[in-house]
Motif scaffolding. Structure first.
Motif, mmCIF file in Angstrom:
data_model
loop_
_atom_site.group_PDB
_atom_site.id
_atom_site.type_symbol
_atom_site.label_atom_id
_atom_site.label_comp_id
_atom_site.label_asym_id
_atom_site.label_seq_id
_atom_site.Cartn_x
_atom_site.Cartn_y
_atom_site.Cartn_z
ATOM 1 N N LEU A 10 75.011 -150.617 35.945
ATOM 2 C CA LEU A 10 73.959 -151.409 35.281
ATOM 3 C C LEU A 10 74.151 -151.501 33.768
ATOM 4 O O LEU A 10 73.890 -152.556 33.173
ATOM 5 C CB LEU A 10 72.581 -150.802 35.568
ATOM 6 N N ALA A 11 74.611 -150.399 33.157
ATOM 7 C CA ALA A 11 74.717 -150.387 31.696
ATOM 8 C C ALA A 11 75.643 -151.502 31.196
ATOM 9 O O ALA A 11 75.462 -152.009 30.091
ATOM 10 C CB ALA A 11 75.217 -149.019 31.217
ATOM 11 N N GLU A 12 76.600 -151.881 32.041
ATOM 12 C CA GLU A 12 77.516 -152.971 31.656
ATOM 13 C C GLU A 12 76.804 -154.316 31.627
ATOM 14 O O GLU A 12 77.370 -155.312 31.169
ATOM 15 C CB GLU A 12 78.688 -153.060 32.650
ATOM 16 N N HIS A 13 75.588 -154.370 32.186
ATOM 17 C CA HIS A 13 74.884 -155.638 32.295
ATOM 18 C C HIS A 13 73.641 -155.687 31.400
ATOM 19 O O HIS A 13 72.728 -156.477 31.656
ATOM 20 C CB HIS A 13 74.494 -155.884 33.758
ATOM 21 N N ALA A 14 73.610 -154.843 30.374
ATOM 22 C CA ALA A 14 72.446 -154.819 29.479
ATOM 23 C C ALA A 14 72.206 -156.224 28.924
ATOM 24 O O ALA A 14 73.138 -156.918 28.510
ATOM 25 C CB ALA A 14 72.676 -153.822 28.340
ATOM 26 N N GLY A 15 70.945 -156.646 28.958
ATOM 27 C CA GLY A 15 70.611 -157.979 28.465
ATOM 28 C C GLY A 15 70.689 -159.068 29.517
ATOM 29 O O GLY A 15 70.244 -160.192 29.293
ATOM 30 N N SER A 16 71.221 -158.747 30.695
ATOM 31 C CA SER A 16 71.381 -159.763 31.750
ATOM 32 C C SER A 16 70.323 -159.593 32.840
ATOM 33 O O SER A 16 69.678 -158.556 32.950
ATOM 34 C CB SER A 16 72.760 -159.630 32.416
#
Lengths: 433, 433
Positions: A10-16
């Protein structure tokens, strides 16, 4: 669920905006308009916020009463929030219950007895502690395999079914095999010696079975054992491999399993102290250290847990104890040429009371010596003819060892008992679920 | 033997003096003054030249008569020679017999029957063909594990001992367990489903046991099975993982095992044709292809070897056959919502007549459906209560599969029979050595 994001990522998708699935592990409500829940999908946990206005009202209502361990599908935006688990939080825009749990989940917040937890092991696995222990187990397996593979070892699996019960049937499990009785292997060593003569450096890594009537925190009836074996290698080389491999296990566990160690509240400093080199002391030296303690034994007696604990208590890292008395060790161990009353064997004893995690050494390579020992101990020679062939056709110094996986994992995670180091532990009284 | 160089690494020492150890596999003499021998140390083979003047005369004499499979220690200089195996040759300056073989090695150049070779499997392993097959096996294991580990799967070992014989005891081996009868596991699937609910994507990889009275080239009583299982995944995702994993196995075998494939005289082009994507055809489509052939069967009947062979013969790569009739498949398979007479299951069939190498699919997630099926098939519900708990507490689409290791290895090496894909194969009539 091809477009779902695993919580680990999830951290790779921050803001999404993302879709995630998982089980509802915890929930805290602030009135009827705001629900915080911990969602776990097996790869990790994240806090999801379900707030009035962000989701349709019927979804808000569902979120307020969804039972623990129900599965949910959540659409929402990933927000960085340093206060939260993993530094992120998901603000739900859609909250769907995929499957509502039927009744109350058997494992709650209250203290359960071990028997109850083991009866419900299939559900207990979802708790933080078993999750962490099993991730560490997987890392230990990878660390061992990659260490050996990287040194040119070939993985050769030892057979489990064996028609000969060469060392006696006392600790073997009998199997009914098409009308005959055969036995489950309790070591792959002899077969690995044969494989080493064909492939040089080899190892097997699989389940082994011992019908020992031991109900201790160090014993399982079914456990995994890693058994490397090397042709043209002596005791010192075996000790070098033990040491470097366990060093790699410690290092990788510390590097790759920090969240799991934290979840287990493992004392990290004690593990950090366990980098090689490890002290190497002889059995005779170890006995000197036991003098005057409760664990003192006369020369010639074997170590039990009290001796292992007392000797290792003087060190903050694993120790290698070598050259045990010949009389108490297996017939295939090589006597020390300089002092034949001891053999070129070695045990590795873990710190913190986790006991023997490795046993091994150099194998006797002399045909006449082995024939003599087999006769002396009253073993059935015909069952060993194939093993003796290895000395008839190209004998050589061969050395190896066996590492008990669950004991190493129990030590890594400071689990207290080996049953927590196996996914579904088997003991004298437990073969279910 | 700490300063010895392994033969695999000799090329790195071209121009240097080295010590090497190994077994004498072949010898050719040119009179009494020049001996060429093939030395194998398990990691590789090299030609060693023992020549009058280079070594003391008594060593020259010993080299001329040392029996095959004796162990030797050789000191010599490594020379590049493109005509030789591995592009190198060692000119001996010292030739020591470590252990002379006692009598003639049982396995010679002449043709031996399979029974004889299997009786002497501990010695047969030293021949080129078993060496190559076992190195390929080790590579296949690594390829599978690294593929799954790289995708975030967690290795969770399934238990072997099981007190419940849920699907009947017909193909289970009974074990005498402290006065009770329990059974050896023939699949880890149900336990992996529980583990997937705790850890997301998981796999077990260990021995499994089937008491099938099958004496075919595709059956062993003890074989290794890899069983990945994924929470929140459907049939298509399971097929994707099967395909990419087998693709990785093919690619790595071709890249890392070329000498072994050559030793086995494996047709490389046929293996090179086996890169993904793989054709995906339904059971019903497959039946269309069988029409008018000897393997034709009516809709509803299960595939046997003739059907597998006939369907796969139309392709030069593995195929995925999905949606078999519900009536012939296990109760836990999920019916296709669009056509409930078939289940969302899938088999992968290898080319070249190697048959089914994978079976799997999506598991039924509906509690009521599973309860109905268990009753319908007369299975003991109490043995499945723990499994049904997985549907009571957070059901979700779960999918997975089982890959038979020995069948994949037999296919990779074109070995003809799975018994050559196991280090010490166990069949109905063989549990020794």
């Amino acid at each position: 669920m091809e477009d779902r994001i695993r919580i680990r990522q999830l951290a790779e998708h921050a803001g999404s905006d993302v879709v995630l699935c998982g089980w509802v592990r915890q929930r805290r409500s602030s009135g009827s308009k705001l629900h915080f829940m911990q969602i776990d999908d097996g790869t990790g946990r994240v806090q999801v916020v379900v707030k009035k206005g962000n989701v349709p009202d019927e979804q808000l209502e569902a979120a307020g009463k969804v039972p623990f361990e129900s599965t949910v599908i959540i659409r929402g935006s990933v927000k960085e929030d340093a206060r939260q688990l993993g530094g992120i939080e998901v603000a739900a825009t859609e909250f769907q219950v995929l499957s509502a749990a039927v009744g109350e989940f058997p494992i709650g917040k209250k203290e359960h007895g071990v028997g109850f937890l083991m009866d419900n092991r299939h559900l207990w696995l979802r708790s933080r502690r078993p999750q962490a222990a099993l991730r560490i187990r997987a890392e230990v397996i990878r660390a061992c395999r990659e260490h050996l593979d990287g040194r040119g070892f070939t993985n050769v699996d030892a057979p489990i079914f064996n028609s000969s019960a060469a060392e006696g049937t006392a600790t073997l499990f009998p199997v009914e095999y098409f009308g005959e009785t055969i036995y489950l292997s309790q070591t792959g060593q002899l077969h690995m010696e044969a494989a080493a003569q064909a492939l040089g450096d080899v190892y097997c890594f699989g389940p082994t079975f011992r019908a020992e009537k031991s109900k201790t925190r160090r014993h399982l009836t079914e456990f995994w054992m890693l058994e490397p074996e090397m042709a043209f290698a002596d005791l010192n080389e075996a000790m070098d491999v033990m040491e470097s491999m366990i060093g790699s296990v410690v290092e990788r566990t510390l590097t790759n399993c920090r969240p799991e160690l934290d979840a287990l509240e493992r004392d990290i400093a004690k593990l950090e102290a366990c980098m090689p080199p490890y002290p190497r002391i002889s059995y005779s030296d170890a006995l000197e250290r036991l003098k005057g303690t409760d664990a003192e034994i006369p020369w010639g007696e074997d170590f039990g847990a009290p001796q292992e604990d007392a000797v290792s208590a003087g060190f903050d890292k694993p120790i290698l104890v070598h050259r045990f008395p010949t009389a108490i060790k297996a017939f295939y161990m090589k006597p020390d040429p300089d002092q034949p009353e001891v053999v070129l064997g070695c045990d590795m004893i873990a710190p913190e009371g986790y006991g023997e995690i490795i046993g091994g050494g150099e194998r006797a390579s002399d045909l006449a010596y082995l024939e003599h020992k087999i006769a002396e101990e009253g073993l059935p020679k015909e069952a060993y003819e194939w093993y003796l062939d290895l000395r008839r056709y190209g004998a050589n110094p061969t050395a190896g060892f066996g590492m008990g996986l669950e004991r190493v994992v129990a030590w890594m995670g400071d689990l207290g008992h080996v049953r927590e180091a196996a996914p579904f532990a088997r003991t004298m009284s437990r073969t279910f679920p």
